[in-house]
Design an enzyme around this catalytic site. Sequence first.
Site, PDB file in Angstrom:
ATOM      1  N   ILE A  11       0.837  -1.201   0.000  1.00 37.29           N
ATOM      2  CA  ILE A  11       0.000   0.000   0.000  1.00 37.29           C
ATOM      3  C   ILE A  11       0.875   1.255   0.000  1.00 37.29           C
ATOM      4  O   ILE A  11       0.679   2.178  -0.791  1.00 37.29           O
ATOM      5  CB  ILE A  11      -0.942  -0.015   1.226  1.00 37.29           C
ATOM      6  N   THR A  82       0.117  -4.407  10.069  1.00 39.01           N
ATOM      7  CA  THR A  82      -0.529  -4.656  11.375  1.00 39.01           C
ATOM      8  C   THR A  82      -0.881  -6.142  11.404  1.00 39.01           C
ATOM      9  O   THR A  82      -2.046  -6.527  11.234  1.00 39.01           O
ATOM     10  CB  THR A  82      -1.821  -3.818  11.528  1.00 39.01           C
ATOM     11  N   LYS A 202     -13.401   0.059   7.804  1.00 38.13           N
ATOM     12  CA  LYS A 202     -12.451  -0.793   7.075  1.00 38.13           C
ATOM     13  C   LYS A 202     -12.626  -2.242   7.516  1.00 38.13           C
ATOM     14  O   LYS A 202     -12.711  -3.172   6.701  1.00 38.13           O
ATOM     15  CB  LYS A 202     -11.011  -0.334   7.334  1.00 38.13           C
ATOM     16  N   HIS A 240     -32.031 -13.456  -7.984  1.00 40.62           N
ATOM     17  CA  HIS A 240     -32.910 -12.579  -7.188  1.00 40.62           C
ATOM     18  C   HIS A 240     -32.276 -11.180  -7.187  1.00 40.62           C
ATOM     19  O   HIS A 240     -31.064 -11.058  -6.967  1.00 40.62           O
ATOM     20  CB  HIS A 240     -33.015 -13.128  -5.764  1.00 40.62           C
ATOM     21  N   GLY A 253      -7.961 -16.742   2.126  1.00 39.82           N
ATOM     22  CA  GLY A 253      -6.564 -16.352   2.350  1.00 39.82           C
ATOM     23  C   GLY A 253      -6.369 -14.860   2.227  1.00 39.82           C
ATOM     24  O   GLY A 253      -7.324 -14.086   2.205  1.00 39.82           O
ATOM     25  N   CYS A 256      -5.912  -9.818   4.525  1.00 40.12           N
ATOM     26  CA  CYS A 256      -6.967  -8.838   4.831  1.00 40.12           C
ATOM     27  C   CYS A 256      -8.215  -9.526   5.342  1.00 40.12           C
ATOM     28  O   CYS A 256      -8.552  -9.462   6.507  1.00 40.12           O
ATOM     29  CB  CYS A 256      -7.316  -8.047   3.563  1.00 40.12           C
ATOM     30  N   LYS A 313      -5.460 -16.212  -4.072  1.00 38.46           N
ATOM     31  CA  LYS A 313      -6.594 -15.946  -4.957  1.00 38.46           C
ATOM     32  C   LYS A 313      -6.088 -15.938  -6.393  1.00 38.46           C
ATOM     33  O   LYS A 313      -4.874 -15.965  -6.624  1.00 38.46           O
ATOM     34  CB  LYS A 313      -7.286 -14.633  -4.607  1.00 38.46           C
ATOM     35  N   ARG A 320       0.338 -15.281   0.682  1.00 37.32           N
ATOM     36  CA  ARG A 320       0.162 -14.981   2.116  1.00 37.32           C
ATOM     37  C   ARG A 320      -1.151 -15.556   2.644  1.00 37.32           C
ATOM     38  O   ARG A 320      -2.211 -15.336   2.068  1.00 37.32           O
ATOM     39  CB  ARG A 320       0.181 -13.467   2.349  1.00 37.32           C
TER      40      ARG A 320
END
Length: 416
Positions: A11, A82, A202, A240, A253, A256, A313, A320
Amino acid sequence: MKLCVIGLGYIGLPTAAMFASAGHQVVGVDKNEAVLSALMEGRIVIEEEGLGQLVNDVVSQGLLSGSPVPVEADVFLIAVPTPIQENKGADLSCVIAATESIVPFLRKGNIVILESTSPVGTVDECMVPLLESSGLSVGEDLYVGHSPERVIPGQILKELVNNSRIAGGVNPASAEKIAEVYRTFVKGEIFLTDTRTAELCKLAENTFRDVNIAFANELAILCENFGINVWEAIALCNKHPRVNIHQPGPGVGGHCIAVDPWFIVEKQPETAVIIATCRKTNDSMPAYVATRVDGLLDGIDDPKVTMLGITYKPNVGDVRESPILHLMELLKENGIEVSAYDPFVSGRDDLDEDIMNAAKDSDLLILGVHHDRFRDLPLQQLGAVMRRKQILDTRNAIQRIDAERAGFFYALLGEK
Ligand code: SAJ
């Protein structure tokens, strides 16, 4: 403006480069020598479409430079990790260290923005006292707050500009100052609020996704027991106009979605019951897939399986917190030989660089990650080198008809 960005990771570096490309003078600070030396040469050490060129441009224009320590600036932006600890609590040591490191450089009128995803209360309870040790008062002398990012790896540069953002300030003046900073390159709308609301938003955004994925995963197991194809059921439900059931899979995974919900649970474990249960549901999926694998290997001596895809993904090289790595460990613990192939990852001793090598003498292919390029696997050739022609699709990525035409027994997570 002059900005000092602390933390040049997934980031911090793109954000620093974006501010530089908007014409600001940016100094990036990171304690990782390799990151800094690469930056000095206009190179990057992470992988993100278009970022290498952008960094090279702004470094060569002298708008972005690196430093091992902070410098005086108008704006300080903290984008350090973090991570989550064993006890599922947030490790704020990097945020604390970064905040302490800028204190000597703070001047009246400075703006301090925390971007790192953090538990509710991190700015107010953890950062503000440290910042006030400078003798400056937060809210009057210093504008302070939290503006979390929402970018998706692989689309970071586009989303940094186009996504809307939240600017949460310790007071309205701080929120407005933070919004002004981002308006220099963000085209998305910037919504003002307070720090605790910004921190919670967040976490809630990602927790919303984790809870919905857990619902899809629980549906997958229910449908197996009902003798229903969950993928067909979800596709029909989502016709729907107000239903959006997510996709089942072998687990959740990334650093986040798999992490942020725990930051809410940590603060109110007795209330965050659904959130904790959904985390456990998603974390139980690798073991569930392992039971499906056992069923497919029943009666086979010295079985070998081949994992297709190990990232967290599709179409990224990031492993990670990948649930596939956890699944591979479980299979090895069950005495199964595991080979693996992932076109997005290299330099790992548990990976074959060649898919045919990985599939040699294998009794089962497991489609772990639905990389686009896995949509047309060379099933005939793979079948020819395997001992048993079986495939377990955990992402509904392979056409059953293609697998069966190639002589495979096709099994699907979410259908029995
Ligand atoms: N997954 C499923 N089923 C789904 C969707 C995802 O099993 O229907 C799995 C994925 O396979 C992956 C994990 O969940 O293992 C996370 O995937 P993701 O698509 O959520 O990707 P992230 O973690 O890179 O991005 C998320 C995004 N958050 C939301 O969509 C609410 C992104 O906008 C955030 O900025 C990012 O987390 C972050 O950095 O917080």
